[in-house]
Design an enzyme around this catalytic site. Structure first.
Site, PDB file in Angstrom:
ATOM      1  N   THR A 204       5.994  -1.776  -8.296  1.00 36.66           N
ATOM      2  CA  THR A 204       6.690  -2.449  -7.198  1.00 36.66           C
ATOM      3  C   THR A 204       6.752  -3.953  -7.456  1.00 36.66           C
ATOM      4  OG1 THR A 204       5.941  -0.791  -5.611  1.00 36.66           O
ATOM      5  CG2 THR A 204       6.582  -2.924  -4.721  1.00 36.66           C
ATOM      6  N   ARG A 232       9.721  11.237   0.525  1.00 39.85           N
ATOM      7  CA  ARG A 232       8.617  10.317   0.778  1.00 39.85           C
ATOM      8  C   ARG A 232       9.062   8.857   0.730  1.00 39.85           C
ATOM      9  NH1 ARG A 232       5.931   5.988  -2.313  1.00 39.85           N
ATOM     10  NH2 ARG A 232       3.775   5.876  -1.584  1.00 39.85           N
ATOM     11  N   VAL A 233       8.589   8.066   1.688  1.00 42.27           N
ATOM     12  CA  VAL A 233       8.823   6.628   1.718  1.00 42.27           C
ATOM     13  C   VAL A 233       7.470   5.937   1.817  1.00 42.27           C
ATOM     14  CG1 VAL A 233       9.837   4.698   2.988  1.00 42.27           C
ATOM     15  CG2 VAL A 233      11.080   6.867   2.807  1.00 42.27           C
ATOM     16  N   GLY A 234       7.252   4.944   0.990  1.00 43.61           N
ATOM     17  CA  GLY A 234       5.985   4.218   0.998  1.00 43.61           C
ATOM     18  C   GLY A 234       6.023   2.979   1.870  1.00 43.61           C
ATOM     19  N   ASP A 235       5.199   2.018   1.512  1.00 43.19           N
ATOM     20  CA  ASP A 235       5.032   0.828   2.356  1.00 43.19           C
ATOM     21  C   ASP A 235       6.064  -0.263   2.111  1.00 43.19           C
ATOM     22  OD1 ASP A 235       3.659   0.478  -0.235  1.00 43.19           O
ATOM     23  OD2 ASP A 235       3.176  -1.498   0.559  1.00 43.19           O
ATOM     24  N   THR A 254       1.662  -4.230  -3.283  1.00 45.30           N
ATOM     25  CA  THR A 254       1.987  -3.240  -4.303  1.00 45.30           C
ATOM     26  C   THR A 254       0.795  -2.319  -4.455  1.00 45.30           C
ATOM     27  OG1 THR A 254       2.397  -2.862  -6.655  1.00 45.30           O
ATOM     28  CG2 THR A 254       1.253  -4.892  -6.087  1.00 45.30           C
ATOM     29  N   GLY A 255       1.034  -1.021  -4.437  1.00 45.97           N
ATOM     30  CA  GLY A 255      -0.089  -0.103  -4.573  1.00 45.97           C
ATOM     31  C   GLY A 255       0.224   1.243  -3.953  1.00 45.97           C
ATOM     32  N   GLY A 257       1.080   3.258  -1.314  1.00 46.94           N
ATOM     33  CA  GLY A 257       1.719   2.862  -0.073  1.00 46.94           C
ATOM     34  C   GLY A 257       1.172   3.477   1.187  1.00 46.94           C
TER      35      GLY A 257
END
Length: 335
Positions: A204, A232-235, A254-255, A257
């Site tokens: 990211t 799926r959606v992350g942060d 970044t990581g 999420g």
């Protein structure tokens, strides 16, 4: 305990950066980034691209442009590079697609824009900016976000544009490991499923900038996690999780999420800064420790209104860099 000590040592080194006023800080992802596994040629490519992103962003600040324009400039450079998990270099989902997410926030008035699940928009950060500046919404997803992007004149590409060999190979490795693991495809609260460790790099990208008017902006862009399933959606596109900015501070993460969402990571850093009078180093360190206790990892960058910067992570490395108001550039990769 060992990881917490590592986090502390990495964070404490950032204290010395506080003696200068920084105007742009960027990251290109955190994860298992080891010097012994990096060829000199590849390392130089990363350093050159990070320098290019910082230079383009700094030029905007120097010209008196807004921090929003500076954030956009830096992230576009990284989105256009196959080196990072954003835009051109996005990882593949389980069904062999590239799904892109991004968000941006302007601290002056807390305006924000975000997009998720894009497959044909060349630069997701531009789409996020368009949502913020040219719609009454904060987030758009999927086909609707793509149609909006087309209507705003953003560059649309064939999905094949995002295909890269090294990301495709990574997907195949993860799929093989997944079959070998013979376990449900679900992440628990403490450990990655075994097949995720094949590709445990978080590419990211993000940027936080402080302009001459004293306004802060933050932005984040990503291709998500290799082999992600079920939409799926992350942060990264979640305001307050992967991205946040107000009149005091800006943050990009970044990581892993899921843990940034569960801890409202970026907003929590800002709250610690504002309400507990924590400096950027302490605030980011405490949030990363909370993420780690829950079982997550990664990193985050932060920049406050006085030009103090933090680049905190609890992994083996994080692609990162910053530039002072005088144009002095610093780039780092390893812990």
């Amino acid at each position: 305990m060992k990881k917490i000590l590592l986090l502390f040592l990495v964070s404490i080194s950032m204290f010395f950066y506080g003696q200068k006023k920084y105007v742009v800080v960027i990251h290109g992802g955190a994860g298992t980034i080891l010097k012994k596994e990096m060829s000199p040629e590849l390392e130089q490519k990363y350093r050159d691209k990070l320098k290019e992103a910082l230079t383009k962003s700094y030029e905007k600040i120097k010209e008196g442009k807004s921090s929003l324009e500076a954030v956009e400039a830096a992230i576009v450079v990284m989105e256009d590079s196959p080196l990072f998990n954003a835009g051109k270099g996005a990882v593949f989902t389980s069904d062999g697609r590239n799904e892109l997410d991004a968000s941006v926030m302007y601290g002056k008035d807390k305006s924000a824009g975000a997009v998720a699940g894009l497959t044909v928009v060349k630069n997701p950060i531009k789409a996020a900016l368009a949502v913020m500046q040219k719609s009454e919404h904060v987030m758009m997803i999927g086909k609707g976000a793509e149609q909006f992007s087309k209507n705003q004149g953003l560059e649309i590409v064939n999905p094949k544009y995002f295909w890269t060999q090294h990301r495709w190979d990574a997907l195949q490795k993860v799929k093989k490991a997944e079959l070998k693991a013979n376990q449900p495809n679900a992440m628990n609260n403490h450990h990655y499923p075994s097949y995720y460790w094949v590709d445990r790099k978080f590419g990211t990208v993000g940027c936080v900038a402080l302009d001459k008017e004293g306004n802060i902006a933050a932005g984040t862009s990503t291709g998500g996690m290799t082999n992600k399933k079920y939409g799926r959606v992350g942060d990264a596109p979640i305001i307050g999780a992967g991205t946040y900015a107000d009149e005091n501070i800006g943050i990009s993460g970044t990581g892993w999420g899921e843990f940034y969402i569960r801890t409202s990571a970026a907003r929590t850093v800002a709250a610690k800064y504002e309400y507990q009078n924590k400096d950027v180093k302490t605030a980011t360190e405490e949030v990363m420790q909370e993420i780690e206790k829950l079982g997550g990892d990664g990193g985050m960058i932060a920049l406050d209104k006085n030009g103090n910067v933090a680049m905190t992570f609890n992994t083996e490395g994080m692609y990162r860099g910053m530039v002072t108001e005088d144009g002095e550039i610093t780039i780092e990769i390893y812990k």
